[in-house]
Design a protein around this motif. Structure first.
Motif, PDB file in Angstrom:
ATOM      1  N   MET A  48       0.845  -1.209   0.000  1.00 44.99           N
ATOM      2  CA  MET A  48       0.000   0.000   0.000  1.00 44.99           C
ATOM      3  C   MET A  48       0.872   1.248   0.000  1.00 44.99           C
ATOM      4  O   MET A  48       2.049   1.200   0.301  1.00 44.99           O
ATOM      5  CB  MET A  48      -0.933   0.003   1.218  1.00 44.99           C
ATOM      6  CG  MET A  48      -0.224  -0.004   2.549  1.00 44.99           C
ATOM      7  SD  MET A  48      -1.362   0.166   3.912  1.00 44.99           S
ATOM      8  CE  MET A  48      -1.633   1.902   3.859  1.00 44.99           C
TER       9      MET A  48
ATOM     10  N   VAL B 134      -0.044   7.962  14.729  1.00 41.72           N
ATOM     11  CA  VAL B 134       1.185   7.263  14.362  1.00 41.72           C
ATOM     12  C   VAL B 134       1.498   7.639  12.919  1.00 41.72           C
ATOM     13  O   VAL B 134       0.662   7.468  12.038  1.00 41.72           O
ATOM     14  CB  VAL B 134       1.014   5.733  14.487  1.00 41.72           C
ATOM     15  CG1 VAL B 134       2.284   5.017  14.024  1.00 41.72           C
ATOM     16  CG2 VAL B 134       0.683   5.359  15.917  1.00 41.72           C
ATOM     17  N   VAL B 135       2.683   8.175  12.688  1.00 38.95           N
ATOM     18  CA  VAL B 135       3.010   8.713  11.368  1.00 38.95           C
ATOM     19  C   VAL B 135       3.795   7.678  10.566  1.00 38.95           C
ATOM     20  O   VAL B 135       4.829   7.188  11.024  1.00 38.95           O
ATOM     21  CB  VAL B 135       3.825  10.017  11.502  1.00 38.95           C
ATOM     22  CG1 VAL B 135       4.187  10.569  10.129  1.00 38.95           C
ATOM     23  CG2 VAL B 135       3.041  11.041  12.300  1.00 38.95           C
ATOM     24  N   THR B 136       3.285   7.361   9.393  1.00 39.39           N
ATOM     25  CA  THR B 136       3.958   6.358   8.552  1.00 39.39           C
ATOM     26  C   THR B 136       4.278   6.928   7.172  1.00 39.39           C
ATOM     27  O   THR B 136       4.601   6.192   6.266  1.00 39.39           O
ATOM     28  CB  THR B 136       3.059   5.125   8.380  1.00 39.39           C
ATOM     29  OG1 THR B 136       1.822   5.569   7.824  1.00 39.39           O
ATOM     30  CG2 THR B 136       2.820   4.424   9.693  1.00 39.39           C
TER      31      THR B 136
ATOM     32  N   ASP C 167      -5.093   5.683   6.526  1.00 35.47           N
ATOM     33  CA  ASP C 167      -4.069   5.576   7.556  1.00 35.47           C
ATOM     34  C   ASP C 167      -4.385   6.454   8.753  1.00 35.47           C
ATOM     35  O   ASP C 167      -3.936   6.223   9.856  1.00 35.47           O
ATOM     36  CB  ASP C 167      -2.722   6.032   7.007  1.00 35.47           C
ATOM     37  CG  ASP C 167      -1.959   4.879   6.424  1.00 35.47           C
ATOM     38  OD1 ASP C 167      -1.402   5.067   5.352  1.00 35.47           O
ATOM     39  OD2 ASP C 167      -1.936   3.808   7.044  1.00 35.47           O
TER      40      ASP C 167
ATOM     41  N   ARG D  36      10.565  13.603   8.416  1.00 41.15           N
ATOM     42  CA  ARG D  36       9.132  13.606   8.107  1.00 41.15           C
ATOM     43  C   ARG D  36       8.454  14.878   8.620  1.00 41.15           C
ATOM     44  O   ARG D  36       7.255  15.039   8.452  1.00 41.15           O
ATOM     45  CB  ARG D  36       8.469  12.379   8.742  1.00 41.15           C
ATOM     46  CG  ARG D  36       8.780  11.092   8.025  1.00 41.15           C
ATOM     47  CD  ARG D  36       8.152   9.917   8.736  1.00 41.15           C
ATOM     48  NE  ARG D  36       8.347   8.684   7.983  1.00 41.15           N
ATOM     49  CZ  ARG D  36       8.051   7.488   8.447  1.00 41.15           C
ATOM     50  NH1 ARG D  36       7.539   7.353   9.651  1.00 41.15           N
ATOM     51  NH2 ARG D  36       8.252   6.426   7.702  1.00 41.15           N
TER      52      ARG D  36
ATOM     53  N   ALA E 126       5.197  12.790  17.534  1.00 44.00           N
ATOM     54  CA  ALA E 126       4.387  11.572  17.563  1.00 44.00           C
ATOM     55  C   ALA E 126       5.230  10.376  17.130  1.00 44.00           C
ATOM     56  O   ALA E 126       6.253  10.545  16.447  1.00 44.00           O
ATOM     57  CB  ALA E 126       3.200  11.741  16.621  1.00 44.00           C
ATOM     58  N   PRO E 127       4.827   9.179  17.515  1.00 38.47           N
ATOM     59  CA  PRO E 127       5.535   7.981  17.060  1.00 38.47           C
ATOM     60  C   PRO E 127       5.641   7.961  15.535  1.00 38.47           C
ATOM     61  O   PRO E 127       4.655   8.206  14.840  1.00 38.47           O
ATOM     62  CB  PRO E 127       4.656   6.835  17.560  1.00 38.47           C
ATOM     63  CG  PRO E 127       3.904   7.417  18.695  1.00 38.47           C
ATOM     64  CD  PRO E 127       3.713   8.859  18.403  1.00 38.47           C
ATOM     65  N   GLY E 128       6.819   7.689  15.041  1.00 39.71           N
ATOM     66  CA  GLY E 128       7.029   7.613  13.591  1.00 39.71           C
ATOM     67  C   GLY E 128       7.376   8.937  12.943  1.00 39.71           C
ATOM     68  O   GLY E 128       7.776   8.976  11.787  1.00 39.71           O
TER      69      GLY E 128
END
Lengths: 551, 111
Positions: A1, A530-532, A8, A201, A194-196
């Motif tokens: 994806m 949660v950042v991806t 997300d 980023r 934040a996580p990620g």
């Protein structure tokens, strides 16, 4: 994806539910709030009032300059007008405007945090600002000050019979407000992502505010100690800067500009951050050369510390050091140019939307470029001697400060207004205001380049008759500019009650602030995001939207 | 859905460990600072020529270092704190060096 799909992101907060505005009621709930969003609103109101005050001094000056004779103000009163215009606009508007309003509101949300690392210190910084502004207003009401915003010695320590102590004390206090804001930003960016959400980023607005905060922390204390020494000399008569009693006036200028030149970057770096956000959102593209743009902020912050003595070229510094500072001043153009080229490259072949924030940013890019390039004229030793203390300098820094910072602030407040208030403004009036600001600004300040090059000195209430036509143009431009600035006050205020609801993401923009409701809930997110995905991952979002439509 | 496992992020990794400084260490630093003050006063009673200022500055620097390391707990702080402290002094160095680049070259009469 894909690295970013709309799925997300869990959209938090529902329309019509509790948010930071209606969570609590009453004056005390605002005055004692520790919520960064409410503190941003407090700043918005107080800084806007200071802008109107500083602007009114400018209007009085421009009216005086309609005719060559000093017929509206005496020279003493005119001295006070340009001094107060400078002090109010720099210390109480330009320095805090983007960090304290937009940064305070948006930064923690862009980081996916519930608030700043030090919410109480955040509120304290607003109270310090208000205290400093109150002292400044007291000075204005009781007779003003006439030293120029730079407080040059020995005039400020010996000869001026105006309220020098009061106004430098106000500047001293305002400096601490700035230091606390910078401290809060740095710690929050380091500790509360934040996580990620890795450094690469981060939105470029965060990078810009980080660089700004470093400058705030390293430069502002030097201004504080310099102003204390100034007050000390004026109080005690012990010579520090006054040559008549053993001091050195050029030392004052060195120390003052060690802060005040980097302060220019405190004013422009956040504006550049806003520009990156808006350019990405309204071109639907990743910012070209993300890392270059990010590190150029730090580069500007660093190099900005090495150029201060270009303000002293005719003050008696050695020719050797003047050469060094001229060379270093040219250098700071490099990271600034990197940003401009990268924004331009982002615009290339993009589907540009002409929404109001984008109009302001297109104006910003052009006007900042003119301001920056004319800065190179002034960094050139020989040319600087010709145009020193003329309207060329006035035009140059207004192109950077007003054409740059104010345009970007207006872009930012329009871009995030739906998030801040939950309401959309009237796009027609907003575009009209943007156009008026652009036209009015250029008509006001471009003639001043010519006036300066022809030799009209700054800071005089009377001038030679041959300069009148250009001065009338400038005053006419200022009238248009005033209308351009007044309009947003009306239609943005109108939108609070009558604007249509904005929804979570009215621009279809990427970024954590566009994943929470408008206005956001008290703690920004129902659960920690949660950042991806990378910053400005518009291509992935566009692809996801396209796939959804195909289905 | 987001792959949370690859994006886990523990801020606690960076949490500073709280070092408890024993009282005797504070007292020792206080004593050293007091000695430094006495030395500064004593040095001021003697005319050491060109060394007057460097000696006073040296004693002051040692005292400031003790305050920063022990009273401000920098000696037990994270590397990031060290970067901040050293960076601050580098910036002070920029102020001094570039200001002196003016003052020390004013008598340069080549022009």
């Amino acid at each position: 994806m894909s690295s970013l799909t709309l799925h997300d992101v869990r959209i938090t907060g529902a329309e019509g539910s509790r948010n930071y505005i209606n969570d609590e009621y009453g004056a005390l709930s605002w005055l004692l709030t520790k919520d960064h969003k409410r503190i941003a609103i407090l700043y918005l109101i107080s800084i806007t009032i200071m802008f109107l005050l500083g602007g009114s001094f400018a209007v009085i000056m421009r009216v005086e300059l309609l005719t060559p004779e000093g017929d509206l103000l005496t020279s003493d009163t005119y001295n006070k007008m340009f001094t107060l215009h400078g002090i109010v606009m720099i210390f109480f508007f330009l320095i805090p405007v983007i960090p304290a309003i937009l940064g305070n509101f948006i930064l923690p949300i862009q980081l996916g945090a519930k608030d700043f690392a030090f919410p109480k210190i955040n509120l304290l910084s607003w109270y310090l600002y208000i205290f400093a502004a109150a002292v400044g207003l007291y000075v204005i009401i009781t007779g003003g000050v006439d030293t120029g915003w730079t407080f040059y010695t020995p005039f400020s320590t010996q000869y001026s019979n105006t309220h020098v102590i009061g106004v430098t004390f106000a500047g001293f206090i305002a400096g601490f407000s700035s230091i606390l804001t910078g401290l809060n930003f740095i710690v929050t960016i380091h500790r509360m992502r934040a996580p990620g959400l890795t450094w690469y980023r981060l939105p470029l607005f965060v990078w810009a505010l980080y660089a700004t905060s470093v400058v705030m922390l390293l430069a502002t204390p030097v201004l504080a100690i310099t102003l204390v020494m100034l007050m000390f000399e004026r109080f005690t008569g012990i010579g520090i800067f006054n040559p008549a009693i053993g001091g050195d006036p050029v030392l004052y200028q060195h120390m003052f500009w060690f802060y005040s030149h980097p302060a220019v970057y405190i004013m422009i770096l956040p504006a550049m951050g806003v520009a990156s956000e808006v350019v990405a959102a309204f071109t639907r593209k990743k910012i070209f050369g993300y890392r270059f743009v990010a590190f150029s902020s730090l580069g500007i912050a660093f190099l900005g510390f090495l150029v201060w003595a270009h303000h002293l070229f005719v003050a008696g510094i050695s020719v050797y050091s003047a050469l060094i500072f001229a060379f270093l001043s040219f250098f700071v153009a490099v990271p600034s140019a990197i940003k401009v080229f990268n924004w331009t490259a982002t615009l290339y072949k993009a589907s540009v939307s002409w929404a109001t924030p984008m109009l302001y940013i297109l104006g910003f890019i052009g006007l900042f470029t003119i301001g920056g390039v004319t800065g190179l004229f002034l960094a050139a030793l020989g040319l600087d001697i010709h145009v020193h203390d003329t309207y060329f300098v006035v035009a140059h820094f207004h192109y950077v400060m007003v054409g740059g910072t104010v345009m970007a602030y207006l872009a930012g407040i329009h871009y995030w207004w739906p998030k801040i208030t939950g309401r959309m403004y009237n796009e027609f009036w907003a575009r009209l205001a943007a156009l008026l600001v652009f036209v009015g600004f250029n008509l006001t300040f471009f003639p001043q380049f010519i006036l300066g090059y022809l030799g009209m000195p700054r800071r005089y209430h009377a001038y030679a008759p041959e300069f009148q036509v250009l001065n009338v143009m400038s005053t006419a431009g200022a009238s248009i500019l005033a209308v351009g600035y007044a309009l947003p006050l009306i239609y943005l205020g109108f939108s609070l009650r009558f604007g249509r609801k904005a929804g979570v993401n009215p621009w279809g923009a990427v970024g954590l602030e566009w994943t929470t409701s408008s206005p956001p809930p008290k703690h920004n997110f129902e659960e920690t995001p949660v950042v991806t995905w990378d910053a400005y991952d518009y291509p992935a979002m566009m692809k996801a939207v396209g796939e959804t439509q195909n289905v | 859905m987001a792959d949370i496992s690859v994006t886990e992020h523990h801020h606690s990794d960076h949490a500073p460990t709280h070092h408890v400084t024993p009282l005797w260490q504070y007292l020792l630093v206080f004593f050293a600072l007091a000695v430094g003050t006495v030395l500064t006063v004593v040095a001021s009673r003697f005319d050491l020529g060109m060394w007057n200022t460097p000696i006073a500055l040296f004693i002051a620097t040692v005292k400031a270092t003790l305050v920063i390391l022990f009273f401000m707990h920098v000696i037990h702080s994270t590397r990031l704190t060290w970067v901040v402290v050293i960076g601050s002094f580098l910036w002070l160095g920029v102020l001094f060096v570039l200001t002196f680049a003016d003052y020390l070259t004013r008598s340069w009469s080549l022009y």
